[in-house]
Design an enzyme around this catalytic site. Structure first.
Site, PDB file in Angstrom:
ATOM      1  N   GLU A 163       0.831  -1.222   0.000  1.00  0.00           N
ATOM      2  CA  GLU A 163       0.000   0.000   0.000  1.00  0.00           C
ATOM      3  C   GLU A 163       0.860   1.264   0.000  1.00  0.00           C
ATOM      4  OE1 GLU A 163      -1.481   1.812   3.430  1.00  0.00           O
ATOM      5  OE2 GLU A 163      -1.103   0.098   4.746  1.00  0.00           O
TER       6      GLU A 163
ATOM      7  N   SER B 255     -13.139   1.651  10.462  1.00  0.00           N
ATOM      8  CA  SER B 255     -12.418   1.789   9.194  1.00  0.00           C
ATOM      9  C   SER B 255     -13.095   1.014   8.075  1.00  0.00           C
ATOM     10  CB  SER B 255     -10.988   1.266   9.358  1.00  0.00           C
ATOM     11  OG  SER B 255     -10.350   1.229   8.097  1.00  0.00           O
TER      12      SER B 255
ATOM     13  N   ASP C 105     -11.576  -0.376   5.904  1.00  0.00           N
ATOM     14  CA  ASP C 105     -10.749  -1.576   5.659  1.00  0.00           C
ATOM     15  C   ASP C 105     -11.514  -2.841   6.033  1.00  0.00           C
ATOM     16  OD1 ASP C 105      -8.667   0.109   5.004  1.00  0.00           O
ATOM     17  OD2 ASP C 105      -7.449  -0.351   6.779  1.00  0.00           O
TER      18      ASP C 105
ATOM     19  N   LYS D 123      -3.433  -1.971  15.308  1.00  0.00           N
ATOM     20  CA  LYS D 123      -2.824  -1.161  16.356  1.00  0.00           C
ATOM     21  C   LYS D 123      -3.709  -1.059  17.566  1.00  0.00           C
ATOM     22  CE  LYS D 123       0.573   1.971  14.901  1.00  0.00           C
ATOM     23  NZ  LYS D 123       0.566   2.046  13.451  1.00  0.00           N
TER      24      LYS D 123
HETATM   25  N1  PSU Z   1      -2.455   1.552  10.682  1.00  0.00           N
HETATM   26  C1  PSU Z   1      -1.122   1.650  10.776  1.00  0.00           C
HETATM   27  N2  PSU Z   1      -0.413   2.309   9.825  1.00  0.00           N
HETATM   28  C2  PSU Z   1      -1.032   2.869   8.738  1.00  0.00           C
HETATM   29  C3  PSU Z   1      -2.447   2.744   8.631  1.00  0.00           C
HETATM   30  C4  PSU Z   1      -3.105   2.083   9.612  1.00  0.00           C
HETATM   31  O1  PSU Z   1      -0.567   1.153  11.731  1.00  0.00           O
HETATM   32  O2  PSU Z   1      -0.352   3.474   7.886  1.00  0.00           O
HETATM   33  C5  PSU Z   1      -3.141   3.299   7.405  1.00  0.00           C
HETATM   34  C6  PSU Z   1      -3.443   2.169   6.417  1.00  0.00           C
HETATM   35  O3  PSU Z   1      -3.324   2.674   5.103  1.00  0.00           O
HETATM   36  C7  PSU Z   1      -4.894   1.837   6.719  1.00  0.00           C
HETATM   37  C8  PSU Z   1      -5.449   3.218   7.037  1.00  0.00           C
HETATM   38  O4  PSU Z   1      -5.577   1.232   5.651  1.00  0.00           O
HETATM   39  O5  PSU Z   1      -4.405   3.836   7.787  1.00  0.00           O
HETATM   40  C9  PSU Z   1      -6.739   3.166   7.811  1.00  0.00           C
HETATM   41  O6  PSU Z   1      -7.274   4.452   7.881  1.00  0.00           O
HETATM   42  P1  PSU Z   1      -8.776   4.641   8.393  1.00  0.00           P
HETATM   43  O7  PSU Z   1      -8.741   4.251   9.844  1.00  0.00           O
HETATM   44  O8  PSU Z   1      -9.045   6.097   8.188  1.00  0.00           O
HETATM   45  O9  PSU Z   1      -9.649   3.745   7.552  1.00  0.00           O
HETATM   46 MN    MN Z   2     -12.219   6.165  10.323  1.00  0.00          MN
END
Ligand code: PSU
Ligand code: MN
Length: 294
Positions: free
Chosen positions: A17, A132, A134, A151
């Site tokens: 990514e 997320s 994801d 995390k």
């Molecule tokens: N967690 C990490 N490092 C990262 C991310 C998440 O430890 O760089 C990044 C990844 O690209 C993940 C995104 O897909 O943050 C998730 O963001 P959000 O919570 O806004 O969906």
């Molecule tokens: Mn979010």
């Protein structure tokens, strides 16, 4: 070119990514990690394909100059699923999150993807609804994603509950419990444990034949790089407090927390992050190789 040749010869490929580069780590460490991760994939017999959007076009594999641009640029947009049409229509540059990388990797025909940590259910999500994209992506896009768990800035029990609800298998690689990124273990028991790349490749094949979608492979951080649970939890509490004070919400929250954690731990979190990403790249390459042999 490297990626195109690998596709033509049916060689193993590992997707990577770009949000981790543009929004996950500071320059120049981000560039160093991006290059080392690609090299780690190559050393273990697969071709790295870092995914990003340039002038509205999806790129599967970046040149050295392009990697450098993503590492330095301040105006690259963090793109999850919902952001893709906007960036394409406006012909912008975009860095892809886990969700967006999965979408583009699947379109390209890639089966394995290595990252650091995935997004998840945020702490206090019962009030904020911050989950997320994801997670939902795993239920609709067919890709095996190697991560060091999620995390501990997140609510890990809720993250696992969500994945269970959406039918997403979580495989512990040489572990019975869900790892928490900076630390190797939690109290959270997993139902699937597999101990080598070949077993994981067989699992992926069965999953894909059934028409099932995403798989999360949880690979604990190497022992020598693990941080202490107490110190990281204190740092997380501080980062969360700062986020609340500054009213950081939505897509800005994860990058903000990562940056604060790095400041509070004086770079310790960064070092651990690099070690676990490299460790994930190695396992993903081994799995991609095993998939071509099964
Ligand atoms: N967690 C990490 N490092 C990262 C991310 C998440 O430890 O760089 C990044 C990844 O690209 C993940 C995104 O897909 O943050 C998730 O963001 P959000 O919570 O806004 O969906
Ligand atoms: Mn979010």
């Amino acid at each position: 070119m490297e990626v195109k040749a690998a596709f033509e010869k049916n060689l193993p490929i590992v997707a990577l990514e770009s949000t981790i580069i543009s929004h996950g780590m500071p320059y120049p460490q981000n560039l160093e990690v991006a290059n080392e991760v690609e090299e780690m994939v190559r050393v273990h017999g697969a071709t790295p394909a870092t995914i990003a959007i340039l002038n509205g076009q999806f790129h599967v594999g970046l040149s050295g100059d392009e990697l450098e641009m993503f590492a330095q640029a301040k105006d690259v947009m963090k793109c999850s699923r919902r952001d893709l049409p906007f960036v394409v229509a406006k012909k912008m540059n975009g860095a892809t999150t886990v969700a967006a990388t999965m979408i583009i990797a699947e379109m390209a025909g890639i089966k394995v993807f290595a990252t650091g940590g995935i997004g998840g259910v945020h702490r206090d999500a019962e009030n904020t609804f911050d989950v997320s994209a994801d997670l939902k992506e795993f239920s609709q896009t067919q890709l095996a994603v190697v991560s060091a768990g999620a995390k501990a800035i997140l609510d890990l029990p809720k993250t696992l509950e969500y994945l269970e609800t959406f039918g997403v298998p979580v495989i512990g690689y040489q572990t019975d419990v869900f790892p928490a990124f900076y630390t190797r273990s939690t109290e959270l028991k997993l139902t699937i444990r597999l101990d080598n790349a070949s077993e994981i490749a067989s699992f992926i094949q069965a999953n894909n034949q059934l028409g099932h979608k995403g798989i999360l492979i949880a690979n604990p951080i190497p022992l020598e790089f693990e941080l202490s649970k107490n110190s990281i939890e204190n740092a997380i509490q501080e980062a969360l407090k700062e986020a609340k004070k500054n009213a950081i919400i939505g897509k800005d929250l994860t990058p903000f927390l990562l940056k604060k954690l790095n400041e509070v731990t004086k770079g310790e979190s960064q070092k651990a992050n690099k070690a676990l990403v490299l460790n994930n790249a190695r396992l993903a390459a081994e799995i991609a190789v095993a998939l071509t042999k099964n």
